[in-house]
Design a protein around this motif. Structure first.
Motif, short mmCIF file in Angstrom:
data_model
loop_
_atom_site.label_atom_id
_atom_site.label_comp_id
_atom_site.label_asym_id
_atom_site.label_seq_id
_atom_site.Cartn_x
_atom_site.Cartn_y
_atom_site.Cartn_z
N ASN A 59 51.21 28.02 40.94
CA ASN A 59 49.89 28.06 41.56
C ASN A 59 49.35 26.66 41.81
OD1 ASN A 59 48.64 27.17 38.99
ND2 ASN A 59 49.30 29.20 38.31
N HIS A 63 38.69 33.75 38.99
CA HIS A 63 40.15 33.79 39.11
C HIS A 63 40.79 32.96 37.97
CE1 HIS A 63 43.53 34.72 41.79
NE2 HIS A 63 43.96 33.47 41.70
N GLU A 64 40.15 31.81 37.69
CA GLU A 64 40.64 30.92 36.64
C GLU A 64 40.43 31.54 35.26
OE1 GLU A 64 39.20 26.99 37.84
OE2 GLU A 64 39.70 26.37 35.79
N ILE A 71 51.16 41.90 45.47
CA ILE A 71 50.82 42.56 44.20
C ILE A 71 49.70 43.59 44.45
CG2 ILE A 71 49.75 42.22 41.91
CD1 ILE A 71 51.17 39.44 41.85
N HIS A 74 51.77 31.59 47.39
CA HIS A 74 50.89 32.15 46.35
C HIS A 74 50.05 33.29 46.95
CE1 HIS A 74 48.61 31.90 42.54
NE2 HIS A 74 47.55 32.20 43.28
N MET A 75 49.57 33.07 48.17
CA MET A 75 48.73 34.10 48.80
C MET A 75 49.56 35.35 49.11
SD MET A 75 46.24 32.21 51.44
CE MET A 75 46.66 30.50 51.59
N GLY A 84 41.03 35.89 44.10
CA GLY A 84 41.75 34.80 44.78
C GLY A 84 41.46 34.84 46.27
N ALA A 85 41.51 36.05 46.85
CA ALA A 85 41.27 36.18 48.29
C ALA A 85 39.82 35.81 48.63
CB ALA A 85 41.58 37.60 48.75
N PHE A 143 39.51 33.01 51.34
CA PHE A 143 39.08 33.42 52.69
C PHE A 143 37.57 33.29 52.89
CE2 PHE A 143 43.11 35.83 52.09
CZ PHE A 143 43.84 35.17 53.07
N PHE A 176 43.33 24.35 47.78
CA PHE A 176 41.94 24.82 47.65
C PHE A 176 41.00 23.62 47.46
CE2 PHE A 176 38.44 26.96 45.22
CZ PHE A 176 38.02 27.77 46.25
N ARG A 219 42.93 34.20 34.50
CA ARG A 219 44.23 33.73 33.96
C ARG A 219 44.16 33.57 32.44
NH1 ARG A 219 46.16 28.28 32.47
NH2 ARG A 219 44.00 27.73 32.84
N MET A 266 42.73 40.02 40.13
CA MET A 266 43.26 38.67 40.43
C MET A 266 43.44 38.47 41.94
SD MET A 266 43.26 36.86 37.75
CE MET A 266 44.26 35.41 37.98
N MET A 280 48.53 25.94 45.41
CA MET A 280 47.33 26.67 45.81
C MET A 280 46.07 25.94 45.33
SD MET A 280 46.62 29.76 47.16
CE MET A 280 45.26 29.15 48.11
N GLN A 281 46.12 25.46 44.10
CA GLN A 281 44.97 24.73 43.55
C GLN A 281 44.72 23.46 44.37
OE1 GLN A 281 44.51 24.19 39.26
NE2 GLN A 281 46.30 25.46 38.96
N GLN A 321 53.27 34.19 39.78
CA GLN A 321 51.95 33.65 40.13
C GLN A 321 51.39 32.76 39.03
OE1 GLN A 321 51.87 34.07 43.27
NE2 GLN A 321 49.90 35.03 43.52
C1 HEM Z 1 47.89 38.92 40.71
C2 HEM Z 1 47.74 37.99 41.65
C3 HEM Z 1 47.41 36.55 41.34
C4 HEM Z 1 47.56 35.82 40.18
C5 HEM Z 1 48.14 36.29 38.84
C6 HEM Z 1 47.06 34.49 40.46
C7 HEM Z 1 47.06 33.44 39.54
C8 HEM Z 1 46.52 32.20 39.76
C9 HEM Z 1 46.45 31.15 38.77
C10 HEM Z 1 46.98 31.26 37.34
C11 HEM Z 1 45.81 30.10 39.33
C12 HEM Z 1 45.46 28.76 38.66
C13 HEM Z 1 44.07 28.88 38.09
C14 HEM Z 1 43.69 27.65 37.33
O1 HEM Z 1 44.16 27.47 36.22
O2 HEM Z 1 42.90 26.87 37.86
C15 HEM Z 1 45.48 30.47 40.69
C16 HEM Z 1 44.79 29.67 41.57
C17 HEM Z 1 44.36 30.09 42.82
N1 HEM Z 1 44.70 31.28 43.44
FE1 HEM Z 1 45.69 32.82 42.61
N2 HEM Z 1 46.62 34.43 41.75
C18 HEM Z 1 46.81 35.67 42.33
C19 HEM Z 1 46.52 36.02 43.62
C20 HEM Z 1 45.89 35.20 44.55
C21 HEM Z 1 45.60 35.57 45.94
C22 HEM Z 1 45.98 36.89 46.62
C23 HEM Z 1 44.94 34.51 46.49
C24 HEM Z 1 44.40 34.32 47.90
C25 HEM Z 1 44.66 35.09 48.94
C26 HEM Z 1 44.81 33.49 45.46
C27 HEM Z 1 44.14 32.31 45.61
C28 HEM Z 1 44.04 31.32 44.66
C29 HEM Z 1 43.25 30.11 44.83
C30 HEM Z 1 42.37 29.76 46.04
C31 HEM Z 1 43.45 29.34 43.67
C32 HEM Z 1 42.85 27.95 43.36
C33 HEM Z 1 41.59 28.16 42.55
C34 HEM Z 1 41.05 26.86 41.99
O3 HEM Z 1 41.74 25.86 42.03
O4 HEM Z 1 39.92 26.89 41.49
N3 HEM Z 1 45.42 33.95 44.30
N4 HEM Z 1 45.93 31.75 40.94
#
Ligand code: HEM
Ligand code: HEM
Length: 163
Positions: A29, A125-126, A61, A54-55, A110-111, A115, A36, A129, A106, A32-33, A25
């Motif tokens: 990501n 969430h950021e 997890i 990613h979701m 993220g969810a 959602f 989003f 990290r 996390m 996902m970013q 993850q």
């Molecule tokens: C342990 C589980 C997870 C980890 C370690 C993780 C890690 C990350 C990381 C490192 C980023 C990039 C953040 C950044 O630097 O901007 C990210 C972005 C994102 N993640 Fe996760 N994630 C996890 C679970 C989830 C889940 C379950 C979802 C949704 C169902 C999710 C939705 C998102 C979204 C929407 C972003 C974009 C946020 C943004 O751009 O501001 N994540 N995730």
């Protein structure tokens, strides 16, 4: 509750599968970013396959973390190591508790971001990290120090089950 002498097969499987998924993850990501930010701007979703991965990995997890904590409360964990200073045992325990917190926080933030469209949750969430990466680094260093410096069975007991 009497403490077990080591971790069970299932506890070991859960530790390493969650660790691998968390590292995945942290590296994967970008899609996902991207998705989003498309969504916030009301644009067509691009790179949705990567975002979906990613979701799914993140929600897996969360599911594994629930099983893990349930087993931890029923079966317990092996005792702290006696050959290291109490402060280090305390630090290791604190680090483990923080890591448990993260494997729930996390996926939940993220969810909530995806959602419910909550930008505040995306910020958490950021920030998550930024804290999680050094905490994992500290945890890995600790595990290596126990193995190579203090020469106890910390790493071995997370590799070989007692039942
Ligand atoms: C342990 C589980 C997870 C980890 C370690 C993780 C890690 C990350 C990381 C490192 C980023 C990039 C953040 C950044 O630097 O901007 C990210 C972005 C994102 N993640 Fe996760 N994630 C996890 C679970 C989830 C889940 C379950 C979802 C949704 C169902 C999710 C939705 C998102 C979204 C929407 C972003 C974009 C946020 C943004 O751009 O501001 N994540 N995730
Ligand atoms: C990838 C490198 C990693 C290594 C080498 C490693 C090593 C270890 C070792 C040796 C232990 C057993 C400590 C003991 O009982 O003496 C342990 C426990 C633990 N690890 Fe890791 N780990 C890694 C990654 C992770 C990750 C990514 C997470 C979660 C985000 C994590 C969460 C935990 C937790 C919560 C415990 C405490 C288990 C308990 O007693 O309840 N580890 N780790």
């Amino acid at each position: 509750m009497a403490k077990p002498t080591g971790y069970s097969r299932l506890q070991i499987f859960l530790h390493w599968s969650i660790a691998a998924l968390v590292v995945f993850q942290l590296f994967f990501n970008q899609a996902m970013q991207h998705a989003f930010s498309n969504r916030l701007d009301g644009e067509r979703l691009e790179q949705f396959d990567g975002a979906l991965l990613h979701m799914i990995a993140g929600l897996t997890i969360l599911a594994l973390a629930i099983v893990r904590v349930t087993i931890r409360t029923t079966r317990g964990t092996p005792p702290a190591h006696k050959n290291i200073p109490a402060i280090l045992n305390w630090l290791a325990h604190g680090t483990h508790m923080l890591l448990y917190g993260f494997i729930f926080a996390m996926p939940l933030t993220g969810a909530a971001a995806w959602f419910l469209g909550l930008e505040f949750a995306a910020e958490l969430h950021e920030i998550g990290r930024l804290v999680l990466v050094p905490v994992i680094g500290f945890h890995v260093l600790g595990a290596l120090a126990e193995h190579f410096v203090f020469r106890n069975n910390s790493l071995k007991r997370m590799l070989r089950a007692t039942d």
